[in-house]
Design a protein around this motif. Structure first.
Motif, PDB file in Angstrom:
ATOM      1  N   ASN A 137       0.832  -1.205   0.000  1.00  0.00           N
ATOM      2  CA  ASN A 137       0.000   0.000   0.000  1.00  0.00           C
ATOM      3  C   ASN A 137       0.867   1.255   0.000  1.00  0.00           C
ATOM      4  O   ASN A 137       0.550   2.238  -0.676  1.00  0.00           O
ATOM      5  N   THR A 185       3.826   1.502  -1.288  1.00  0.00           N
ATOM      6  CA  THR A 185       4.403   1.613  -2.629  1.00  0.00           C
ATOM      7  C   THR A 185       3.401   2.238  -3.588  1.00  0.00           C
ATOM      8  O   THR A 185       3.757   3.107  -4.387  1.00  0.00           O
ATOM      9  N   GLU A 186       2.157   1.815  -3.514  1.00  0.00           N
ATOM     10  CA  GLU A 186       1.131   2.395  -4.384  1.00  0.00           C
ATOM     11  C   GLU A 186       0.919   3.880  -4.077  1.00  0.00           C
ATOM     12  O   GLU A 186       0.755   4.691  -4.991  1.00  0.00           O
ATOM     13  N   ALA A 187       0.959   4.257  -2.805  1.00  0.00           N
ATOM     14  CA  ALA A 187       0.825   5.664  -2.433  1.00  0.00           C
ATOM     15  C   ALA A 187       2.004   6.476  -2.966  1.00  0.00           C
ATOM     16  O   ALA A 187       1.827   7.606  -3.438  1.00  0.00           O
ATOM     17  N   MET A 202       3.747   5.757  -5.637  1.00  0.00           N
ATOM     18  CA  MET A 202       3.573   5.863  -7.087  1.00  0.00           C
ATOM     19  C   MET A 202       2.562   6.963  -7.432  1.00  0.00           C
ATOM     20  O   MET A 202       2.761   7.726  -8.387  1.00  0.00           O
ATOM     21  N   LYS A 203       1.488   7.072  -6.651  1.00  0.00           N
ATOM     22  CA  LYS A 203       0.505   8.134  -6.885  1.00  0.00           C
ATOM     23  C   LYS A 203       1.110   9.508  -6.629  1.00  0.00           C
ATOM     24  O   LYS A 203       0.867  10.459  -7.368  1.00  0.00           O
ATOM     25  N   LEU A 204       1.907   9.619  -5.573  1.00  0.00           N
ATOM     26  CA  LEU A 204       2.578  10.875  -5.260  1.00  0.00           C
ATOM     27  C   LEU A 204       3.540  11.257  -6.375  1.00  0.00           C
ATOM     28  O   LEU A 204       3.588  12.412  -6.798  1.00  0.00           O
ATOM     29  N   ALA A 229       3.374  10.415  -9.500  1.00  0.00           N
ATOM     30  CA  ALA A 229       2.604  10.826 -10.677  1.00  0.00           C
ATOM     31  C   ALA A 229       2.048  12.234 -10.511  1.00  0.00           C
ATOM     32  O   ALA A 229       2.009  13.009 -11.468  1.00  0.00           O
ATOM     33  N   ALA A 230       1.632  12.576  -9.293  1.00  0.00           N
ATOM     34  CA  ALA A 230       1.067  13.897  -9.038  1.00  0.00           C
ATOM     35  C   ALA A 230       2.129  14.988  -9.111  1.00  0.00           C
ATOM     36  O   ALA A 230       1.875  16.083  -9.625  1.00  0.00           O
ATOM     37  N   ARG A 237       4.593  -3.253  -8.838  1.00  0.00           N
ATOM     38  CA  ARG A 237       3.858  -2.064  -8.397  1.00  0.00           C
ATOM     39  C   ARG A 237       4.343  -0.796  -9.081  1.00  0.00           C
ATOM     40  O   ARG A 237       3.737   0.246  -8.919  1.00  0.00           O
TER      41      ARG A 237
END
Length: 84
Positions: free
Chosen positions: A39, A41-43, A45-47, A49-50, A78
């Protein structure tokens, strides 16, 4: 921005059994990346991208467990750039 996600390998809790003496039996349990760390790692990755123009890296001190290509592939799937 460079983002570092630390993670750990744990025994798959679905494969851990309690022995007759009350101690956990992990003899047949496989190693997996902690769900909480996936989780994270996914957060990350979202950060990344943002923010844009960011790299995500993963780091662990798993030792011989990391030689298992299936476990390594699970973590890298991921999206991080590299694993250390």
């Amino acid at each position: 921005m460079n983002i570092l996600v630390c993670f750990k390998y744990i025994y798959n809790d679905e494969e851990v059994y309690v022995g007759s003496d009350g101690t956990p039996d992990v003899g047949s349990a496989s190693w997996v990346v902690s769900p909480y760390d996936l989780n994270a790692t996914e957060a990350a990755m979202k950060l990344a991208a943002a923010v844009g123009d960011s790299n995500v890296y993963m780091m662990t001190v798993a030792g011989d467990v990391l030689d298992n290509s299936k476990a390594k592939k699970s973590a890298l799937s991921r999206g991080p750039a590299a694993m250390y």
